[in-house]
Design a protein around this motif. Sequence first.
Motif, PDB file in Angstrom:
ATOM      1  N   VAL A 235      -5.507   5.609  -4.787  1.00  0.00           N
ATOM      2  CA  VAL A 235      -5.033   4.221  -4.730  1.00  0.00           C
ATOM      3  C   VAL A 235      -6.103   3.280  -5.278  1.00  0.00           C
ATOM      4  CG1 VAL A 235      -4.330   2.345  -3.187  1.00  0.00           C
ATOM      5  CG2 VAL A 235      -3.414   4.641  -2.846  1.00  0.00           C
ATOM      6  N   GLU A 236      -7.350   3.575  -4.981  1.00  0.00           N
ATOM      7  CA  GLU A 236      -8.457   2.741  -5.466  1.00  0.00           C
ATOM      8  C   GLU A 236      -8.452   2.641  -6.988  1.00  0.00           C
ATOM      9  OE1 GLU A 236     -13.312   2.416  -5.252  1.00  0.00           O
ATOM     10  OE2 GLU A 236     -12.298   3.873  -3.994  1.00  0.00           O
ATOM     11  N   THR A 237      -8.046   3.699  -7.648  1.00  0.00           N
ATOM     12  CA  THR A 237      -7.965   3.687  -9.109  1.00  0.00           C
ATOM     13  C   THR A 237      -6.967   2.635  -9.573  1.00  0.00           C
ATOM     14  OG1 THR A 237      -8.517   6.015  -9.209  1.00  0.00           O
ATOM     15  CG2 THR A 237      -7.442   5.085 -11.143  1.00  0.00           C
ATOM     16  N   LEU A 238      -5.844   2.547  -8.888  1.00  0.00           N
ATOM     17  CA  LEU A 238      -4.831   1.558  -9.263  1.00  0.00           C
ATOM     18  C   LEU A 238      -5.301   0.139  -8.967  1.00  0.00           C
ATOM     19  CD1 LEU A 238      -1.552   3.279  -8.016  1.00  0.00           C
ATOM     20  CD2 LEU A 238      -2.580   3.354 -10.286  1.00  0.00           C
TER      21      LEU A 238
ATOM     22  N   VAL B 233       2.998   5.973  -5.772  1.00  0.00           N
ATOM     23  CA  VAL B 233       2.774   6.011  -7.217  1.00  0.00           C
ATOM     24  C   VAL B 233       1.487   6.753  -7.551  1.00  0.00           C
ATOM     25  CG1 VAL B 233       2.295   4.570  -9.251  1.00  0.00           C
ATOM     26  CG2 VAL B 233       4.171   3.969  -7.706  1.00  0.00           C
ATOM     27  N   SER B 234       0.431   6.497  -6.785  1.00  0.00           N
ATOM     28  CA  SER B 234      -0.854   7.164  -7.066  1.00  0.00           C
ATOM     29  C   SER B 234      -0.741   8.674  -6.875  1.00  0.00           C
ATOM     30  CB  SER B 234      -1.974   6.580  -6.215  1.00  0.00           C
ATOM     31  OG  SER B 234      -1.796   6.891  -4.849  1.00  0.00           O
TER      32      SER B 234
ATOM     33  N   ILE C 174       0.838  -1.201   0.000  1.00  0.00           N
ATOM     34  CA  ILE C 174       0.000   0.000   0.000  1.00  0.00           C
ATOM     35  C   ILE C 174       0.872   1.250   0.000  1.00  0.00           C
ATOM     36  CG2 ILE C 174      -0.306   0.170   2.505  1.00  0.00           C
ATOM     37  CD1 ILE C 174      -3.020   0.797  -0.147  1.00  0.00           C
ATOM     38  N   GLN C 175       2.048   1.171   0.625  1.00  0.00           N
ATOM     39  CA  GLN C 175       2.964   2.307   0.618  1.00  0.00           C
ATOM     40  C   GLN C 175       3.420   2.612  -0.809  1.00  0.00           C
ATOM     41  OE1 GLN C 175       3.383  -0.364   2.677  1.00  0.00           O
ATOM     42  NE2 GLN C 175       3.007   0.506   4.691  1.00  0.00           N
ATOM     43  N   PHE C 176       3.768   1.569  -1.544  1.00  0.00           N
ATOM     44  CA  PHE C 176       4.173   1.735  -2.939  1.00  0.00           C
ATOM     45  C   PHE C 176       3.028   2.336  -3.744  1.00  0.00           C
ATOM     46  CE2 PHE C 176       3.848  -0.018  -7.227  1.00  0.00           C
ATOM     47  CZ  PHE C 176       5.030   0.424  -7.797  1.00  0.00           C
TER      48      PHE C 176
END
Length: 109
Positions: free
Chosen positions: A59-62, A51-52, A45-47
């Motif tokens: 993050v949900e998009t990814l 990136v997001s 989740i940190q990564f």
Amino acid sequence: MEIGQRIRELRGKKGMSLTELATRAGVAKSYISSVERGIQLNPSIQFLTKVSNVLNVNVETLINGTSDKDESQLDAEWVELAKEAAHSGVSKEQFKQFLEFQKWQRTNQ
């Protein structure tokens, strides 16, 4: 679509190289590459957060392919304004006319 494919697609849409994304996100280029190629299937989740943020998506998009940080999403204040307008009796048609008038004013100034 997998997370890596979404990252690659979003990165491409922004015209960003793998190196640029890695540098701006503060993560290893090789790790991003392994995620994009589907070798690393469970990024942390940190990564994903790093990136997001660089790609300007949630993050949900990814993870799910859904977006809530793009231009189609409204912030809470806009939602409240729309609710207030609706509750005060402003119709959708009236609101559309107001927007068209505002656009006309900007182009004719």
